[in-house]
Scaffold this motif. Sequence first.
Motif, PDB file in Angstrom:
ATOM      1  N   MET A 153       0.829  -1.212   0.000  1.00  0.00           N
ATOM      2  CA  MET A 153       0.000   0.000   0.000  1.00  0.00           C
ATOM      3  C   MET A 153       0.864   1.264   0.000  1.00  0.00           C
ATOM      4  N   ILE A 155       3.945   1.442  -1.312  1.00  0.00           N
ATOM      5  CA  ILE A 155       4.532   1.521  -2.664  1.00  0.00           C
ATOM      6  C   ILE A 155       3.495   2.059  -3.654  1.00  0.00           C
ATOM      7  N   ASP A 156       2.246   1.660  -3.451  1.00  0.00           N
ATOM      8  CA  ASP A 156       1.172   2.076  -4.364  1.00  0.00           C
ATOM      9  C   ASP A 156       0.571   3.436  -3.998  1.00  0.00           C
ATOM     10  N   HIS A 157       1.199   4.135  -3.050  1.00  0.00           N
ATOM     11  CA  HIS A 157       0.782   5.485  -2.648  1.00  0.00           C
ATOM     12  C   HIS A 157      -0.626   5.507  -2.057  1.00  0.00           C
ATOM     13  N   GLU A 158      -1.042   4.418  -1.404  1.00  0.00           N
ATOM     14  CA  GLU A 158      -2.373   4.423  -0.782  1.00  0.00           C
ATOM     15  C   GLU A 158      -2.357   5.171   0.545  1.00  0.00           C
ATOM     16  N   ARG A 160       0.799   7.516   3.284  1.00  0.00           N
ATOM     17  CA  ARG A 160       2.224   7.842   3.489  1.00  0.00           C
ATOM     18  C   ARG A 160       2.860   6.959   4.546  1.00  0.00           C
TER      19      ARG A 160
ATOM     20  N   PRO B   7      -2.841  11.013  -3.180  1.00  0.00           N
ATOM     21  CA  PRO B   7      -1.572  10.526  -3.722  1.00  0.00           C
ATOM     22  C   PRO B   7      -1.486  10.702  -5.232  1.00  0.00           C
ATOM     23  N   PRO B  10      -0.409   6.033  -8.909  1.00  0.00           N
ATOM     24  CA  PRO B  10       0.575   5.051  -8.440  1.00  0.00           C
ATOM     25  C   PRO B  10       1.463   4.536  -9.558  1.00  0.00           C
ATOM     26  N   PRO B  11       2.629   4.004  -9.163  1.00  0.00           N
ATOM     27  CA  PRO B  11       3.600   3.584 -10.166  1.00  0.00           C
ATOM     28  C   PRO B  11       3.128   2.433 -11.048  1.00  0.00           C
ATOM     29  N   PHE B  12       2.119   1.678 -10.561  1.00  0.00           N
ATOM     30  CA  PHE B  12       1.681   0.521 -11.351  1.00  0.00           C
ATOM     31  C   PHE B  12       0.653   0.895 -12.408  1.00  0.00           C
TER      32      PHE B  12
END
Lengths: 221, 388
Positions: A153, A155-158, A160, B7, B10-12
């Motif tokens: 989560m 990494i996926d910016h869900e 901080r 945000p 996302p990178p994906f």
Amino acid sequence: MISVIGIGWMNGQEYGCILKNIREFYSDGIFPKKKIFPFSYKNIGRLDHVSKLTCAAVALALQDAGIACVPEHKHDAGIISTNVSGSFETDMRYFRDYLDSGRTLSRGNLFIYTLPSSPSGEAAIYFGLQGPLLYIAAGNNSMGNVLKTAADMLIDHEARVMLAGASEADHAFYFVLKGEAYSGGNILCSYDDAMKVVKKELCLREMVNEFLNLRKGITVS
Amino acid sequence: MIPLNIPDRPPFYEGEKAVVVSCDMITAYGHGADVCWKGIMSGRNAVADIDRFSTAAFPSGSAAMVNGLRYLEKDSLVLQMFKKIFDTPSESVPKDSGLILASTKGEIDLLEKSLLTGEGEASECNLNNLLEKVSQLTGITGEAIVVSAACASATAAIARAAAMIRRGYKDSVLVAACDSVTEFVYSGFSSLMALDKFPARPFDRSRSGLSLGEAAAYALIMSEARARKEKRRILGEISGWGLSDDANHMTGPSRTGDGLSLAITKAMKTAGADEHDIGFISAHGTGTVYNDAMEIKSFKSVFKMEKKPVYSIKGGLGHTMGAAGLVEMIIALRALKEKTVPPTVNLKDPDDDARGWASGNQRAAGENKYGLLTNAGFSGINAALVVG
């Protein structure tokens, strides 16, 4: 890179956090709320036991991570929890209480804790955690799954910051993880190092000792 | 302080698309998505008097229940429902799929049975046991987890499945969701004064609570690449998702709707969608005064340019709790296919706030790319999906 920036834990006898190297005993039954919570927690008496442990461990974890919490302020932080028995103890308490009433009255203040996500819900309310909130169970690999989901989560910016941990009937243990979007906190260890410890499936005290070993040599600002 | 923000994409985002290739459900309307769709479109509700347990002590005595289930017998209610939908799956489920089970109370009737009759162990109601049973029913040997996020459980599970596929962790994930009408759950919602004594009337001026319902459903979600390689029929795409928490109250939603708005905005950002891309909103729409008012407030804060058609299926098949998000996603994909916005069953006189948004009539959907789905639950949990 995902890093662990704080750990807080509590059981029936002691509580502590890792980076700040706090480990204190308390008298059984006397919950040390003034020492643990950063501001008044007037309603803590209405929480079930697991929720109290959870909120205490989250308070210590956030304190360890240097994240200041004040009333009414919300954080871009989520929380994922797990445990072995779900909400079983509260389920039993709720339904026995209902049966004892002659199947006529049930208690709403018990019913709300019959969801396994409720203890982390109480923590989210008190600390203003406005990110994702989930309960995950995966048999014997639940803690590893919770840690991995929290890292994904981030990494996926869900969110901080993510809290990830376990809320059992007799103890609670929470990590604070951060991704690249949050610059605060001292790094205790990498996500990979934390996962190596989790995969050993240690008891609470052994896990605390493992992380205290990882802490050696770190200067906490 | 950890500042709140929406945000970045996302990178994906450029990763694999997560597509739905097969699904099924059992609800109070009967077995199958087609039966459910027709039931909702007919405007008829499936709420009936409860005969499983006495409701004499409760202000309400009705719920939307699946016909033919046996209560407090060998198999739990949810296992009976799963057996019906996995008995003849419309398409094969790959054994190497991941499995995500979403539920709030799973087999809680096993605990009831143990305490009421002395038969069986109360602890058999553990969600991990149900996960094992669903693994066996489906033959899935891959990684299996339970996701529980109150009445947003299924929505959160779909979000996790889509994230796993977008990031390339999995190329096939089965999401299964369930919850049932039991004395345990019914007495609890009754104690919270959350039940309407009439069938629920989402967004209606006279609404006064929810109707409980039960359902089991599944959706097989694959990467687009694997779906095309296996020549699977693509029913739709999980394009975006967002999860948030009000951080406000255990049982009541935030009056401002800010938490839900955050989840919606995250979902639209993940999908790369803007306001004009959303054709309709499948709302949580429970029929409680505060939930429906909060949702409309949130929709108005996100969609400033134009009113969007909003509907709730809970007036028809009740609030199916942990299964709601999955049942609603399957119906939303059908709505996209039919280019029709379903009616909100039992909605006769929209509340002032909901006028021009929610309707008791079916409406034509525009040519917009996506549908938006929202769910919320105890602990202030919010979840949103964008499907296309």
